[in-house]
Design a protein around this motif. Structure first.
Motif, mmCIF file in Angstrom:
data_model
loop_
_atom_site.group_PDB
_atom_site.id
_atom_site.type_symbol
_atom_site.label_atom_id
_atom_site.label_comp_id
_atom_site.label_asym_id
_atom_site.label_seq_id
_atom_site.Cartn_x
_atom_site.Cartn_y
_atom_site.Cartn_z
ATOM 1 N N ARG A 1 0.698 -1.215 -0.085
ATOM 2 C CA ARG A 1 -0.047 0.090 -0.023
ATOM 3 C C ARG A 1 0.885 1.312 0.186
ATOM 4 O O ARG A 1 0.467 2.199 -0.609
ATOM 5 C CB ARG A 1 -1.008 0.084 1.251
ATOM 6 C CG ARG A 1 -1.921 -1.341 0.966
ATOM 7 C CD ARG A 1 -3.277 -0.815 1.604
ATOM 8 N NE ARG A 1 -4.298 -1.781 1.530
ATOM 9 C CZ ARG A 1 -4.760 -2.538 0.434
ATOM 10 N NH1 ARG A 1 -4.858 -1.832 -0.595
ATOM 11 N NH2 ARG A 1 -5.392 -3.548 0.677
ATOM 12 N N GLU A 2 2.067 0.921 0.786
ATOM 13 C CA GLU A 2 3.052 2.349 0.724
ATOM 14 C C GLU A 2 3.560 2.379 -0.573
ATOM 15 O O GLU A 2 3.695 3.673 -1.274
ATOM 16 C CB GLU A 2 4.058 1.923 1.618
ATOM 17 C CG GLU A 2 5.194 3.033 1.834
ATOM 18 C CD GLU A 2 6.255 2.541 2.991
ATOM 19 O OE1 GLU A 2 6.001 2.832 4.207
ATOM 20 O OE2 GLU A 2 7.249 1.855 2.329
ATOM 21 N N THR A 3 3.952 1.375 -1.315
ATOM 22 C CA THR A 3 4.585 1.420 -2.612
ATOM 23 C C THR A 3 3.404 1.900 -3.938
ATOM 24 O O THR A 3 3.749 2.593 -4.533
ATOM 25 C CB THR A 3 5.115 0.316 -3.182
ATOM 26 O OG1 THR A 3 5.881 -0.239 -2.179
ATOM 27 C CG2 THR A 3 6.184 0.163 -4.391
ATOM 28 N N ARG A 4 2.264 1.400 -3.521
ATOM 29 C CA ARG A 4 1.154 1.652 -4.875
ATOM 30 C C ARG A 4 -0.251 1.685 -4.049
ATOM 31 O O ARG A 4 -1.166 0.896 -3.990
ATOM 32 C CB ARG A 4 1.215 0.246 -5.543
ATOM 33 C CG ARG A 4 2.287 0.218 -6.741
ATOM 34 C CD ARG A 4 1.858 1.360 -7.922
ATOM 35 N NE ARG A 4 0.516 0.906 -8.451
ATOM 36 C CZ ARG A 4 0.294 -0.119 -9.471
ATOM 37 N NH1 ARG A 4 1.375 -0.918 -9.696
ATOM 38 N NH2 ARG A 4 -0.816 -0.002 -9.920
ATOM 39 N N PRO A 5 -0.409 2.996 -3.521
ATOM 40 C CA PRO A 5 -1.586 3.393 -2.757
ATOM 41 C C PRO A 5 -3.014 2.936 -3.611
ATOM 42 O O PRO A 5 -3.865 2.738 -2.975
ATOM 43 C CB PRO A 5 -1.607 4.847 -2.396
ATOM 44 C CG PRO A 5 0.000 5.289 -2.539
ATOM 45 C CD PRO A 5 0.624 4.105 -3.571
ATOM 46 N N ASP A 6 -2.710 3.009 -5.014
ATOM 47 C CA ASP A 6 -3.917 2.927 -5.685
ATOM 48 C C ASP A 6 -4.169 1.433 -6.172
ATOM 49 O O ASP A 6 -4.933 0.879 -6.651
ATOM 50 C CB ASP A 6 -3.553 3.581 -7.384
ATOM 51 C CG ASP A 6 -2.283 2.793 -7.926
ATOM 52 O OD1 ASP A 6 -1.183 2.852 -7.119
ATOM 53 O OD2 ASP A 6 -2.331 2.564 -9.030
ATOM 54 N N ALA A 7 -3.339 0.370 -5.618
ATOM 55 C CA ALA A 7 -3.186 -0.825 -6.010
ATOM 56 C C ALA A 7 -4.674 -1.607 -5.345
ATOM 57 O O ALA A 7 -5.282 -1.502 -4.275
ATOM 58 C CB ALA A 7 -2.110 -1.818 -5.520
ATOM 59 N N ASP A 8 -5.242 -2.473 -6.318
ATOM 60 C CA ASP A 8 -6.514 -3.195 -5.629
ATOM 61 C C ASP A 8 -5.909 -4.753 -5.570
ATOM 62 O O ASP A 8 -5.718 -5.330 -6.380
ATOM 63 C CB ASP A 8 -7.411 -3.312 -7.004
ATOM 64 C CG ASP A 8 -8.959 -3.836 -6.611
ATOM 65 O OD1 ASP A 8 -8.894 -3.893 -5.244
ATOM 66 O OD2 ASP A 8 -9.636 -3.989 -7.394
ATOM 67 N N VAL A 9 -5.733 -4.754 -4.074
ATOM 68 C CA VAL A 9 -5.011 -6.114 -3.800
ATOM 69 C C VAL A 9 -5.749 -6.475 -2.509
ATOM 70 O O VAL A 9 -6.076 -5.915 -1.660
ATOM 71 C CB VAL A 9 -3.450 -5.701 -3.609
ATOM 72 C CG1 VAL A 9 -3.148 -4.780 -2.555
ATOM 73 C CG2 VAL A 9 -2.602 -6.946 -3.771
ATOM 74 N N ALA A 10 -5.292 -7.866 -2.339
ATOM 75 C CA ALA A 10 -5.876 -8.527 -1.006
ATOM 76 C C ALA A 10 -4.636 -9.341 -0.751
ATOM 77 O O ALA A 10 -4.050 -10.302 -1.684
ATOM 78 C CB ALA A 10 -7.183 -9.600 -1.191
ATOM 79 N N VAL A 11 -4.187 -9.255 0.395
ATOM 80 C CA VAL A 11 -2.909 -10.149 0.822
ATOM 81 C C VAL A 11 -3.302 -11.576 1.614
ATOM 82 O O VAL A 11 -4.106 -11.042 2.775
ATOM 83 C CB VAL A 11 -1.789 -9.231 1.630
ATOM 84 C CG1 VAL A 11 -0.663 -10.038 2.277
ATOM 85 C CG2 VAL A 11 -1.327 -8.115 0.655
ATOM 86 N N VAL A 12 -3.078 -12.441 1.235
ATOM 87 C CA VAL A 12 -3.299 -13.934 1.928
ATOM 88 C C VAL A 12 -2.336 -14.614 2.433
ATOM 89 O O VAL A 12 -1.181 -14.636 1.909
ATOM 90 C CB VAL A 12 -4.298 -14.607 0.812
ATOM 91 C CG1 VAL A 12 -4.655 -15.887 1.284
ATOM 92 C CG2 VAL A 12 -5.519 -13.701 0.381
ATOM 93 N N SER A 13 -2.836 -15.361 3.248
ATOM 94 C CA SER A 13 -1.606 -16.471 3.900
ATOM 95 C C SER A 13 -2.168 -17.799 3.530
ATOM 96 O O SER A 13 -3.184 -18.160 3.763
ATOM 97 C CB SER A 13 -1.478 -16.298 5.485
ATOM 98 O OG SER A 13 -0.810 -17.402 5.844
#
Ligand code: NAD
Length: 438
Positions: free
Chosen positions: A136-148
């Motif tokens: 989010r810091e690198t790409r505030p615009d990214a549409d992303v979900a972080v999963v384990s």
């Protein structure tokens, strides 16, 4: 689904090839250009049974390819897996997350459209939060979900484990991510693979808890083996006697030289460190690590005892170097501290391993004479030590072995042979936690 697998090692290559085999389109990325060039030529950089055929088939059918260039495959992917190494950090034993964090930055820069970023590497609780923060810091615009999505495969049986898992742990509370992960693993449903959805941090903890529990089981039976040796019990019967109890289970109750390998040592240590940082020390796991560390040199003393108390100026033949059969992985193999101890005690060491000698040369060069097979290894030896239970060591020609050796002394750290058959064949034989044949 389109998958980008970042890190093409034991886990990344197997997972990538298996996902391709399920029908997904997978690009495996690694920054190691030599590894990627080898794969592009059709060469498999690691020894893992069945992997060559699986890779070849899926490359031929256009579902699997390899590159050092991360941005393209990440931009095209529905799911990006992080499968880079998380070794012990030098100095303090915490998991070294520098590869994971670097990877997160590179992925962030390349993201396009909704993407699920999945941590497959074994990482401490809270790492998913940090990966998300970095992205989010690198790409505030990214549409992303972080999963384990921790991996439980075992080297040597990796493809089978990946395709027939006991469970698949998925740490996410994001509905879109849940749908993508379900679709990725859908082909396994025919085999009724149980998907276990949890919060992200819980999934991260499950992986370490599983490894710490298994390491505890091994260490428990190893200490019982020592007791058996003192009181004349048979640890294999004890293991069977307790293992038939469903509450205990028979797996991971094989006494031996102590656990090693690319996961248990570093993961138990990292879990201990996390627990200490949070003022909830895991004292049982701390003890397991300490007991297991001492065991390797204790095994060297066991060999010395079999030779009358000293190995000085003796020749020791070591069969098996990898931490278990069917892999070439030498990371934290018990053979390394064992052979180092033999050197410290003034012995000469000869060794043979069916797949691990290339890697072993990095750790043991100068300490060992590497041999071409088990019988050549036994040539002129005062004692033969079975360290890894490769199948080809389970049915050795005992007469030929005896003729090759200077003294017929075998120390079997994996309990491959029976004391009575070894006595009949004329060997002085010591094993783990079993009475000598009288
Ligand atoms: P490995 O060392 O075999 O492979 C890691 C790969 O990642 C290497 O090829 C390295 O070049 C590559 N890499 C590192 N940084 C990169 C980057 N920024 N971009 C692209 N590639 C990069 O490691 P492994 O044994 O496959 O383990 C990977 C993870 O999986 C670890 O966290 C490990 O604990 C976990 N794990 C391993 C096993 C196992 O049996 N080996 C089982 C379960 C889980």
């Amino acid at each position: 689904m389109r998958v980008a697998m970042i890190g093409t090692g034991y886990v990344g290559l197997v997972s990538g090839a298996c996902f391709a085999d399920f029908g997904h389109t997978v690009t495996c990325v690694d920054r190691d250009a030599r590894k990627i060039e080898a794969l592009q030529r059709g060469e498999i950089p690691i020894y893992e049974p069945g992997l060559d055929r699986l890779v070849e088939t899926n490359v031929r059918e256009g579902r699997l390819d390899f590159t050092t260039e991360l941005p393209g495959p990440v931009a095209a992917a529905d799911a990006v897996f992080i499968a880079v190494g998380t070794p012990s950090r030098r100095g303090d034993g915490h998991a070294d997350l520098s590869y994971v964090h670097a990877c997160a930055r590179e992925i962030a820069a390349a993201l396009a459209g909704f993407t699920v970023v999945v941590t497959k590497s074994t990482v401490p609780v809270g790492t998913g939060d940090e990966v998300e923060r970095i992205i989010r810091e690198t790409r505030p615009d990214a549409d992303v979900a972080v999963v384990s999505n921790p991996e439980f495969l075992r080297e040597g049986a990796a493809i089978r484990d990946f395709k027939h898992p006991d469970r698949i742990v998925i740490g996410t509370t994001d509905e879109r991510a849940r749908a993508v992960m379900t679709e990725l693993y859908r082909p396994l449903y025919l085999n009724q693979a149980p998907l276990l959805f949890t919060a992200r941090g819980t999934a991260e903890l499950i992986k370490y808890a599983a490894n710490a529990f298994l390491a505890t089981k091994i260490t428990f039976i190893n200490e019982l083996a020592d007791l058996c040796e003192k009181v004349g019990g048979d640890v294999q019967e004890v293991a069977r006697g307790i293992g038939l109890d469903n509450r205990i289970g028979s797996k991971f109750l094989h006494a031996g030289p102590g656990y090693g390998g690319s996961c248990f040592p570093k993961d138990t240590l990292a879990l201990i460190k996390t627990a200490q940082d949070h003022e909830a020390p895991l004292r049982i796991v701390e003890t397991v690590v300490a007991v297991n560390d001492q065991r390797k040199r204790a095994m060297a003393r066991k060999v010395a005892a079999a030779l009358g108390g000293s190995v000085r100026d003796k020749t020791i033949a070591v069969l098996g170097l990898t931490f278990k059969p069917n892999t070439d992985d030498m990371r934290d193999a018990p053979s390394i501290p064992l052979i180092t101890a033999f050197g410290d005690m003034g012995a000469r060491v000869r060794a043979y391993d069916p797949a691990g000698m290339e890697q072993a040369k990095r750790d043991l060069d100068g300490l060992v004479t590497f041999c071409g097979n088990a019988y050549e290894c036994a040539e002129g030896a005062d004692a033969l030590v079975i360290v890894t239970e490769w199948e080809q060591f389970r049915a050795l020609d005992l007469d030929r072995l005896k003729q090759a050796m200077r003294q017929p002394v075998v120390v079997d750290l994996r309990n491959v042979y029976r004391p009575d058959e070894m006595a009949r064949a004329g060997f002085t034989y010591a094993s783990i936690g079993r009475p000598a044949f009288a």
